[in-house]
Design an enzyme around this catalytic site. Structure first.
Site: not given
Length: 255
Positions: A138, A173, A199, A235
């Site tokens: 990530e 993300d 996310q 998240e």
């Protein structure tokens, strides 16, 4: 669209088994976490079985946070610690039926860091393959994690291509990617073949995904059109109690 509660941030007032139960009551379709290791795996597995929720992911241990660590796998000279963290994550994931492990790179730069990260990822993908666990990497943004090794989707994509392991994917993300690169709709389409998990959080405050720079109704429409059907991870850092800020869920789950 299905939604996963990231219990690293959501329901943080509860222990992990009770947080799983709270996420189920709220209507989440799955859960994920950061570092669950203080909770016996059997207790987590029991809560997952009771609620019927899958655990989508967990992180490798970050190292000595008080000393400034935020992951170990790209730091030359700390390979033994990094691989011990990978082994522990695989063991915990296998015991709880967790599908993905985010291998945290840590604060490092340069060619030696890249080679260290690649070799540790090679180890992780080999060790996790037997348990059918996917390894995720990530990119983190340079405001929240200045000096973190992995910062862009391009950098992550190059590493994934070089390793060419079927169980190595990108954790995309939207919060981090919007800060570093933007152009989320086109990037989702371009990166779809290597995405292992998505996310969301508002930008720039990382709170509920119902305000800020990103229109998540549009983003979810893009994911729908791309036929992405895995649960999307919430998240974010709740502005108050988690349950008090869930009005966004009904709108986004309709996509």
């Amino acid at each position: 669209m299905k939604l996963s509660a990231n219990l690293g941030f959501l329901y943080s007032e509860y222990d992990l088994p009770d947080a799983i139960r709270a996420a189920a009551r709220a209507g989440f379709d799955a859960v994920e976490c950061h570092w669950p290791y203080a909770t016996p795996a059997a207790d987590v597995a029991s809560a997952l079985q009771q609620t019927g929720l899958p655990m989508l992911g967990l992180n490798t241990l970050p190292g000595d946070v008080a000393a400034g660590d935020n992951g170990l796998s790209a730091i030359p000279g700390r390979e033994a610690e990094a691989r011990a963290a990978i082994d522990r994550a695989i063991e915990y994931a296998a015991a709880t039926g967790t599908r993905n492990i985010h291998v945290m790179a840590g604060y490092a730069q340069g060619a030696a860091a890249r080679e260290t990260f690649i070799e540790n990822l090679r180890y992780a993908t080999c060790q996790s393959a037997e348990s059918a666990i996917t390894i995720l990497i990530e990119p983190l943004n340079h405001h929240d994690a200045p000096g973190y090794f992995l910062q862009t989707s391009t950098q992550a994509g190059e590493i994934i291509a070089e390793l060419d392991a079927p169980n190595l994917k990108l954790m995309l993300d939207c919060y981090h990617l919007q800060i570093m690169e933007g152009d989320i709709s086109r990037r989702l389409a371009a990166l779809l073949p290597i995405i292992g998990h998505v996310q969301i959080a508002s930008v720039p405050d990382r709170a509920e995904p119902d305000h800020g720079e990103l229109n998540y109704a549009h983003v979810f429409g893009v994911l729908r059109d791309l036929r992405y059907d895995a649960p999307v991870g919430a998240e974010y850092k709740p502005a108050g109690k988690t349950d008090d800020g869930l009005a966004w869920m009904e709108r986004l789950k309709s996509f």
